[in-house]
Design an enzyme around this catalytic site. Structure first.
Site, PDB file in Angstrom:
ATOM      1  N   ARG A 168      -6.575   4.289 -14.147  1.00  0.00           N
ATOM      2  CA  ARG A 168      -6.968   4.047 -12.757  1.00  0.00           C
ATOM      3  C   ARG A 168      -7.331   5.301 -11.948  1.00  0.00           C
ATOM      4  NH1 ARG A 168      -3.133  -0.544 -10.311  1.00  0.00           N
ATOM      5  NH2 ARG A 168      -4.938  -0.898  -9.010  1.00  0.00           N
ATOM      6  N   ASP A 185     -11.983   8.844  -8.935  1.00  0.00           N
ATOM      7  CA  ASP A 185     -13.136   9.748  -8.857  1.00  0.00           C
ATOM      8  C   ASP A 185     -14.282   9.177  -8.024  1.00  0.00           C
ATOM      9  OD1 ASP A 185     -13.100   7.915 -11.112  1.00  0.00           O
ATOM     10  OD2 ASP A 185     -15.010   8.789 -11.737  1.00  0.00           O
ATOM     11  N   LEU A 186     -14.483   7.848  -8.092  1.00  0.00           N
ATOM     12  CA  LEU A 186     -15.619   7.260  -7.359  1.00  0.00           C
ATOM     13  C   LEU A 186     -15.373   7.275  -5.846  1.00  0.00           C
ATOM     14  CD1 LEU A 186     -16.377   4.302  -9.803  1.00  0.00           C
ATOM     15  CD2 LEU A 186     -17.530   6.522  -9.676  1.00  0.00           C
ATOM     16  N   ILE A 243     -11.338  -5.070 -17.427  1.00  0.00           N
ATOM     17  CA  ILE A 243     -11.205  -4.179 -16.262  1.00  0.00           C
ATOM     18  C   ILE A 243     -10.217  -3.040 -16.523  1.00  0.00           C
ATOM     19  CG2 ILE A 243     -10.675  -4.057 -13.785  1.00  0.00           C
ATOM     20  CD1 ILE A 243     -13.061  -5.843 -14.278  1.00  0.00           C
ATOM     21  N   CYS A 248      -0.580   4.559 -14.183  1.00  0.00           N
ATOM     22  CA  CYS A 248      -0.110   3.240 -13.755  1.00  0.00           C
ATOM     23  C   CYS A 248       0.117   2.414 -15.010  1.00  0.00           C
ATOM     24  CB  CYS A 248      -1.193   2.638 -12.871  1.00  0.00           C
ATOM     25  SG  CYS A 248      -0.987   0.917 -12.487  1.00  0.00           S
ATOM     26  N   ASP A 280      -6.639 -10.174 -12.218  1.00  0.00           N
ATOM     27  CA  ASP A 280      -5.316 -10.463 -11.661  1.00  0.00           C
ATOM     28  C   ASP A 280      -4.803 -11.852 -12.022  1.00  0.00           C
ATOM     29  OD1 ASP A 280      -5.253  -7.956 -10.588  1.00  0.00           O
ATOM     30  OD2 ASP A 280      -5.776  -8.563  -8.551  1.00  0.00           O
ATOM     31  N   ARG A 295       6.418  -7.145  -4.971  1.00  0.00           N
ATOM     32  CA  ARG A 295       5.298  -6.406  -4.373  1.00  0.00           C
ATOM     33  C   ARG A 295       4.148  -7.342  -4.033  1.00  0.00           C
ATOM     34  NH1 ARG A 295       3.455  -1.485  -7.792  1.00  0.00           N
ATOM     35  NH2 ARG A 295       2.044  -1.535  -6.031  1.00  0.00           N
ATOM     36  N   LYS A 347      -2.339 -10.033  -0.124  1.00  0.00           N
ATOM     37  CA  LYS A 347      -1.908  -8.625  -0.190  1.00  0.00           C
ATOM     38  C   LYS A 347      -3.116  -7.688  -0.268  1.00  0.00           C
ATOM     39  CE  LYS A 347      -0.653  -6.916  -4.350  1.00  0.00           C
ATOM     40  NZ  LYS A 347      -1.400  -5.711  -4.767  1.00  0.00           N
ATOM     41  N   ASN A 348      -4.063  -8.009  -1.167  1.00  0.00           N
ATOM     42  CA  ASN A 348      -5.152  -7.066  -1.403  1.00  0.00           C
ATOM     43  C   ASN A 348      -6.225  -7.078  -0.320  1.00  0.00           C
ATOM     44  OD1 ASN A 348      -3.794  -6.185  -3.606  1.00  0.00           O
ATOM     45  ND2 ASN A 348      -5.101  -7.187  -5.119  1.00  0.00           N
ATOM     46  N   ARG A 403      -0.184   2.650  -5.165  1.00  0.00           N
ATOM     47  CA  ARG A 403      -1.467   3.330  -5.342  1.00  0.00           C
ATOM     48  C   ARG A 403      -2.440   3.030  -4.209  1.00  0.00           C
ATOM     49  NH1 ARG A 403      -2.616   5.077 -10.209  1.00  0.00           N
ATOM     50  NH2 ARG A 403      -4.796   4.911  -9.673  1.00  0.00           N
TER      51      ARG A 403
HETATM   52  N1  EPU Z   1     -12.330   3.019 -11.616  1.00  0.00           N
HETATM   53  C1  EPU Z   1     -12.830   4.250 -11.941  1.00  0.00           C
HETATM   54  N2  EPU Z   1     -12.965   5.191 -10.948  1.00  0.00           N
HETATM   55  C2  EPU Z   1     -12.623   4.922  -9.661  1.00  0.00           C
HETATM   56  C3  EPU Z   1     -12.112   3.658  -9.330  1.00  0.00           C
HETATM   57  C4  EPU Z   1     -11.987   2.722 -10.335  1.00  0.00           C
HETATM   58  O1  EPU Z   1     -13.133   4.517 -13.103  1.00  0.00           O
HETATM   59  O2  EPU Z   1     -12.776   5.817  -8.810  1.00  0.00           O
HETATM   60  C5  EPU Z   1     -12.167   1.992 -12.666  1.00  0.00           C
HETATM   61  C6  EPU Z   1     -10.722   1.565 -12.894  1.00  0.00           C
HETATM   62  O3  EPU Z   1     -10.032   2.443 -13.754  1.00  0.00           O
HETATM   63  C7  EPU Z   1     -10.879   0.171 -13.462  1.00  0.00           C
HETATM   64  C8  EPU Z   1     -12.121  -0.350 -12.733  1.00  0.00           C
HETATM   65  O4  EPU Z   1     -12.805   0.801 -12.241  1.00  0.00           O
HETATM   66  O5  EPU Z   1     -11.148   0.240 -14.826  1.00  0.00           O
HETATM   67  C9  EPU Z   1     -11.855  -1.295 -11.599  1.00  0.00           C
HETATM   68  O6  EPU Z   1     -10.824  -0.791 -10.777  1.00  0.00           O
HETATM   69  P1  EPU Z   1     -10.789  -1.033  -9.199  1.00  0.00           P
HETATM   70  O7  EPU Z   1     -11.039   0.269  -8.525  1.00  0.00           O
HETATM   71  O8  EPU Z   1     -11.655  -2.169  -8.847  1.00  0.00           O
HETATM   72  O9  EPU Z   1      -9.263  -1.435  -8.985  1.00  0.00           O
HETATM   73  P2  EPU Z   1      -8.437  -1.112  -7.690  1.00  0.00           P
HETATM   74  O10 EPU Z   1      -9.322  -1.093  -6.526  1.00  0.00           O
HETATM   75  O11 EPU Z   1      -7.571   0.065  -7.942  1.00  0.00           O
HETATM   76  C10 EPU Z   1      -7.934  -3.576  -6.976  1.00  0.00           C
HETATM   77  C11 EPU Z   1      -6.706  -4.408  -6.750  1.00  0.00           C
HETATM   78  C12 EPU Z   1      -6.052  -4.717  -8.090  1.00  0.00           C
HETATM   79  C13 EPU Z   1      -7.075  -5.467  -8.948  1.00  0.00           C
HETATM   80  C14 EPU Z   1      -8.354  -4.637  -9.096  1.00  0.00           C
HETATM   81  C15 EPU Z   1      -9.461  -5.342  -9.851  1.00  0.00           C
HETATM   82  C16 EPU Z   1      -5.983  -3.707  -4.557  1.00  0.00           C
HETATM   83  C17 EPU Z   1      -4.978  -3.018  -3.722  1.00  0.00           C
HETATM   84  N3  EPU Z   1      -5.792  -3.676  -5.880  1.00  0.00           N
HETATM   85  O12 EPU Z   1      -7.495  -2.391  -7.613  1.00  0.00           O
HETATM   86  O13 EPU Z   1      -4.942  -5.550  -7.825  1.00  0.00           O
HETATM   87  O14 EPU Z   1      -6.541  -5.716 -10.225  1.00  0.00           O
HETATM   88  O15 EPU Z   1      -8.853  -4.288  -7.788  1.00  0.00           O
HETATM   89  O16 EPU Z   1      -9.790  -6.535  -9.235  1.00  0.00           O
HETATM   90  O17 EPU Z   1      -6.905  -4.313  -4.045  1.00  0.00           O
HETATM   91  C18 EPU Z   1      -2.836  -6.502  -8.245  1.00  0.00           C
HETATM   92  O18 EPU Z   1      -2.889  -7.025  -7.123  1.00  0.00           O
HETATM   93  O19 EPU Z   1      -1.968  -6.810  -9.099  1.00  0.00           O
HETATM   94  C19 EPU Z   1      -3.802  -5.471  -8.610  1.00  0.00           C
HETATM   95  C20 EPU Z   1      -3.607  -4.598  -9.587  1.00  0.00           C
END
Ligand code: EPU
Length: 420
Positions: free
Chosen positions: A122, A125-126, A329, A117, A307, A399, A22-23, A93
């Site tokens: 989540r 900003d980055l 995380i 969420c 995960d 999902r 999925k991811n 998201r």
């Molecule tokens: N973060 C920030 N600012 C940003 C982006 C992230 O502070 O702009 C923080 C987040 O709040 C968190 C950390 O950085 O504390 C890591 O978050 P990340 O951005 O890596 O998560 P994501 O990209 O939103 C993806 C997966 C998640 C998985 C995480 C961590 C997808 C679609 N989702 O989320 O998958 O848990 O990486 O590996 O790829 C799941 O499949 O159940 C799931 C939640």
């Protein structure tokens, strides 16, 4: 609303095939927005999130043709708007992944800002800061991210304060069509980022360093069509392997990606499981034994994945000994614990740490799924509990887990979908 009814106590045994990830599939589908040529993505998992992403692409005017094997052909040449509305973003998201490709290819995008969420705040900003560094104008207004650029985005050196998976993916996609070179530092190394990069390379992008924390992208004028198969799902694979360990059974997962599961496999070995791997398969044999508790600390790849955290909390809850599980995380990713307590688990959460004392048995109970991986852990707990467990709100599980009851059923689990 559908529920899952599981009668525990069966030692799982058999062979199951891993679905597409999925991811990896979600960013790869978003990446199709970067070319006007026809593109075919194969090995997509049949999941709600994938349908939502296809619906989103369709709502922008893209042609979407799906065949019975979940291979999809996309035609972005008919795109007539570049908006991701709240109705879709609020259900997924990962819709944020269209932001980078849209602004890079079409010069503008309106993407509803994802809200809170269940597992944490989540922020994105980055993602936004990176696009701004590449010359995009970004305003957030009325709940929407409105991004635009005159001409092409410009290559930039971007350092991520925090490792972010979809943040890295968004900027990686945006950079492929930017003017000049982009360097992403402290980038995510997750296998799904690598799979996206490989798909982009198949489309003509110039990328090096993916899989390390520094990714270098030399922008090109246009990307072309391609046919690309999505990698296997390492989290689904890991969930089936934990199911073998927790029930004392033996499960072989085929068509999977062995390399991407190193941290998980080493923890499974620590539980006492016999782990055997081939080129594209993994077998876990618990030989009827009770697992030993293990300590877990989640961190970005290649460390132990967040995960898989909930699944190991379930495993520890019936293991011999005490396991300490630290979630680094997301700030609120222990929602499964309260549900497991209803099944008789002995778990204490303080801050980001769960102390799980293994008990001799869990007892079936009505429980509620709160997010995707939490629901997987409830399925695992139910498989080993005495009696019946009914899991409510299983739309969360749909999902991320394809045909969950068929797949677990094929391993001998007593599991069915019921209406109430
Ligand atoms: N973060 C920030 N600012 C940003 C982006 C992230 O502070 O702009 C923080 C987040 O709040 C968190 C950390 O950085 O504390 C890591 O978050 P990340 O951005 O890596 O998560 P994501 O990209 O939103 C993806 C997966 C998640 C998985 C995480 C961590 C997808 C679609 N989702 O989320 O998958 O848990 O990486 O590996 O790829 C799941 O499949 O159940 C799931 C939640």
């Amino acid at each position: 609303m559908d529920k899952l009814l599981i009668t525990g106590g069966v030692r799982l045994n058999g062979v199951v095939r891993a679905s597409g990830a999925k991811n990896a599939a979600l960013p790869i589908l978003a990446a199709t927005l970067l070319t006007k040529e026809l593109i075919t993505i194969k090995n997509l998992p049949h999941l709600h999130d994938i349908t939502t992403m296809l619906e989103l692409l369709g709502s922008m005017g893209c042609g979407v043709v799906v065949d019975e094997k979940m291979s999809v052909q996309l035609d972005v040449s008919t795109l007539n708007n570049s908006e991701a509305p709240y109705e879709l973003v609020k259900t997924m998201r990962a819709s944020i992944l269209v932001l980078g490709p849209l602004v890079s290819h079409f010069g503008k995008a309106i993407v509803s800002l994802p809200g809170g969420c269940a597992i944490g705040s989540r922020p994105v900003d980055l993602h936004l800061r990176g696009l701004e560094a590449m010359g995009a104008n970004i305003v957030v207004e009325g709940g929407d991210i409105i991004a635009s650029v005159d001409g092409r985005l410009k290559g930039a050196r971007i350092f991520f304060d925090k490792v972010t998976v979809t943040g890295t993916e968004n900027l990686l996609m945006a950079a492929t069509l930017a003017d000049g070179q982009t360097i992403l530092e402290n980038a995510a190394r997750e296998p799904e980022v690598v799979d996206l990069a490989e798909c982009l390379i198949a489309m003509g992008a110039k990328i090096t360093g993916h899989g390390t924390d520094t990714i270098v992208i030399d922008g090109v004028e246009a990307l072309h069509g391609a046919t690309y198969p999505v990698m296997p799902d390492r989290i689904e694979t890991g969930t089936f392997l934990v199911a073998a360990a927790i029930t004392g059974g033996k499960v072989k997962v085929t068509d999977t990606d062995v390399k991407s599961l190193e941290a998980v496999l080493s923890k499974l070995e620590e539980t006492g499981a016999k782990v055997t791997c081939g080129e594209d398969w993994i077998e876990v044999d618990m030989e009827g034994r009770r697992p030993k508790a293990v300590n877990i600390s989640t961190a970005p790849y290649p460390a132990f994945p967040t995960d898989m955290q909930a699944q190991f909390v379930a495993l520890n809850s019936v293991a011999e000994g005490v396991g300490r599980v630290i979630e680094n995380i997301f700030e609120n990713r222990f929602m499964h614990v309260d549900e497991m307590l209803r099944m008789g688990a002995d778990i204490e959460v303080t801050g980001n740490t769960a102390i799980v004392r293994g008990c001799n048995s869990l007892k079936g109970a009505p429980v509620m799924a709160t997010d995707l991986r939490a629901s997987a852990s409830l399925v695992l707990s139910a498989l080993v509990a005495n009696g019946d467990t009914k899991i409510d709100r299983i739309y969360h599980i749909d999902r991320g887990y394809e045909c969950i009851e068929e797949k677990f059923g094929s391993l001998g689990a007593k599991i069915s979908r019921v209406l109430n």
